[in-house]
Design an enzyme around this catalytic site. Structure first.
Site, mmCIF file in Angstrom:
data_model
loop_
_atom_site.group_PDB
_atom_site.id
_atom_site.type_symbol
_atom_site.label_atom_id
_atom_site.label_comp_id
_atom_site.label_asym_id
_atom_site.label_seq_id
_atom_site.Cartn_x
_atom_site.Cartn_y
_atom_site.Cartn_z
ATOM 1 N N LYS A 79 0.910 -1.297 0.138
ATOM 2 C CA LYS A 79 0.067 -0.188 0.171
ATOM 3 C C LYS A 79 0.912 1.331 -0.097
ATOM 4 O O LYS A 79 0.165 2.390 -0.051
ATOM 5 C CB LYS A 79 -1.036 -0.038 1.081
ATOM 6 C CG LYS A 79 -1.781 -1.150 1.458
ATOM 7 C CD LYS A 79 -2.821 -1.153 -0.090
ATOM 8 C CE LYS A 79 -3.901 -2.189 0.372
ATOM 9 N NZ LYS A 79 -3.273 -3.591 0.303
ATOM 10 N N LYS B 236 15.241 -7.353 3.786
ATOM 11 C CA LYS B 236 15.572 -6.625 4.844
ATOM 12 C C LYS B 236 16.813 -6.997 5.255
ATOM 13 O O LYS B 236 17.816 -6.089 5.882
ATOM 14 C CB LYS B 236 14.305 -6.623 5.875
ATOM 15 C CG LYS B 236 13.210 -6.120 5.243
ATOM 16 C CD LYS B 236 11.980 -5.824 6.491
ATOM 17 C CE LYS B 236 10.796 -5.255 6.301
ATOM 18 N NZ LYS B 236 10.045 -5.001 7.228
ATOM 19 N N ASN C 59 14.608 -1.484 6.425
ATOM 20 C CA ASN C 59 13.448 -1.157 5.909
ATOM 21 C C ASN C 59 13.095 0.039 5.163
ATOM 22 O O ASN C 59 12.363 0.495 4.362
ATOM 23 C CB ASN C 59 12.232 -1.524 6.592
ATOM 24 C CG ASN C 59 11.851 -0.253 7.546
ATOM 25 O OD1 ASN C 59 12.828 0.040 8.440
ATOM 26 N ND2 ASN C 59 10.637 0.061 7.498
ATOM 27 N N ALA D 297 11.646 -14.888 13.026
ATOM 28 C CA ALA D 297 13.019 -14.289 13.511
ATOM 29 C C ALA D 297 13.811 -13.584 12.478
ATOM 30 O O ALA D 297 14.975 -13.534 12.557
ATOM 31 C CB ALA D 297 13.836 -15.443 14.024
ATOM 32 N N ALA E 263 11.725 -8.209 10.101
ATOM 33 C CA ALA E 263 10.555 -7.505 11.063
ATOM 34 C C ALA E 263 10.532 -7.808 12.279
ATOM 35 O O ALA E 263 10.551 -7.125 13.403
ATOM 36 C CB ALA E 263 9.329 -7.632 10.099
ATOM 37 N N THR F 250 11.184 -4.213 1.587
ATOM 38 C CA THR F 250 10.209 -5.406 2.224
ATOM 39 C C THR F 250 10.416 -6.786 2.041
ATOM 40 O O THR F 250 11.656 -7.155 1.428
ATOM 41 C CB THR F 250 8.656 -5.256 1.752
ATOM 42 O OG1 THR F 250 7.884 -6.076 2.610
ATOM 43 C CG2 THR F 250 8.500 -5.438 0.503
#
Length: 338
Positions: free
Chosen positions: A43, A94, A115, A164, A167, A90
């Site tokens: 988005k 990352k 990120n 893990a 993120a 994303t």
């Protein structure tokens, strides 16, 4: 070395698999989100393009679908593009993108995941991380449409973190220092990765960090008041594996193991892939749902179930948790806040 914008845009298009509107991008500043297939779910383009328009900036934010084998080439291409402002990173890049950048800020280096990338005027790419702060604020602040924090004080929080990867590490490094009287349990498909992650957290702050096998995570649920999904289980869209095959994780809950089929990309439409993939995966999907529903029956009504995914807005994990009466929260607010 920089290149003319037209040439740069053509080079970029040659490296990514989704179609860019090269003509519309000419003469404008460009930002983007890098991942395997962000064009199918991200988005960020909608959010940032609205912001650029509101600020009267002549810039466009685009999704960049980057195959695993082309990540290095795409990063080099972005470095050469004077029109490139920066953007976000994303899954699944990352962590993989870090050695390809010119620099990362100290906290991001400690987290071990990027990120956000920013291109400087002299063409250097700098990595940052906003995931952790976004996750922290989403939980601990009253951000509309909510009128109160989900967890105003993390001090005694007992959390189960599923995943893990990048993120998970970003969120944990922001939450863990504040859980001074709490406990963090990490569940991950790879036990070795989870163990290494737990060791790094213990060097950040001593405390009760433990690791459990993915299949055993349900046994922790009666004793926790926060469950965080930081995996891609439940995320919309087709996923491209390093070997080029396609798979999908959207029908799966993060609270149970998933072993979806992986198939060669179809010669025809994505619908043809979906039909074949579903036929081969539906038994595994059913096993995942059965285990997830049993797991959610062990949640308390005070437990906050937080999924970092925002597409779809309600993942299978959140749906099952909502049915059980638990508090649910998706990643939309985190995406906006960060």
């Amino acid at each position: 070395m920089t290149v003319a914008q037209g040439t740069w845009l053509e080079e970029l298009q040659a490296q990514v698999t989704n179609r860019l509107d090269v003509e519309a991008l000419r003469g404008r500043r460009v930002a983007g989100i890098l991942g395997d297939v962000p064009s199918t779910y991200a988005k960020s383009p909608r959010l940032w393009n609205a912001a650029f328009q509101a600020l009267s900036l002549d810039a466009t934010f685009v999704a960049l679908d980057v195959p695993h084998r082309r990540l290095r080439d795409v990063v080099q291409c972005l470095r050469r593009g004077e029109a490139f402002l920066g953007g976000s990173v994303t899954v699944p890049y990352k962590q993989a993108i870090i050695p390809l950048l010119d620099e990362v800020d100290p906290l991001t280096a400690r987290i071990g995941a990027v990120n956000v990338i920013v291109r400087t005027a002299d063409g250097r790419l700098i990595g940052h991380n906003t995931d952790g702060l976004g996750g922290l604020r989403t939980l601990t602040e009253a951000i509309p449409p909510t009128d109160a924090p989900r967890i105003p004080d993390l001090t005694s929080t007992r959390a189960l973190l599923v995943g893990a990867g990048g993120a998970a590490q970003a969120v944990a490094f922001f939450l863990w220092p504040r859980m001074t009287a709490g406990e963090l349990t990490i569940a991950n498909r790879s036990r070795a990765s989870a163990d290494a992650f737990a060791r790094r957290l213990r060097t950040f702050r001593e405390g009760r960090v433990r690791v459990v096998d993915e299949a055993a995570s349900a046994s922790c649920l009666p004793d926790v008041n926060l469950v965080i999904n930081a995996t891609v289980k439940g995320q919309a869209g087709i996923r491209t594996l390093p070997d080029g095959r396609w798979t999908c994780l959207e029908p799966y809950s993060a609270l149970a193991p998933a072993s979806p089929a992986a198939l060669a990309p179809p010669e025809g439409s994505a619908r043809e892939f979906a039909a074949g993939w579903f036929e081969e995966s539906r038994g595994d999907i059913q096993r995942n749902h059965d285990a997830s529903l049993q797991a959610c029956a062990r949640l308390t009504k005070e437990t906050v179930c937080y999924d970092l995914i925002y597409a779809p807005l309600e993942t299978m994990f959140l749906r099952h948790a909502r049915w059980s009466g638990a508090v649910t929260l998706n990643g939309k607010t985190m995406n906006i806040v960060q």
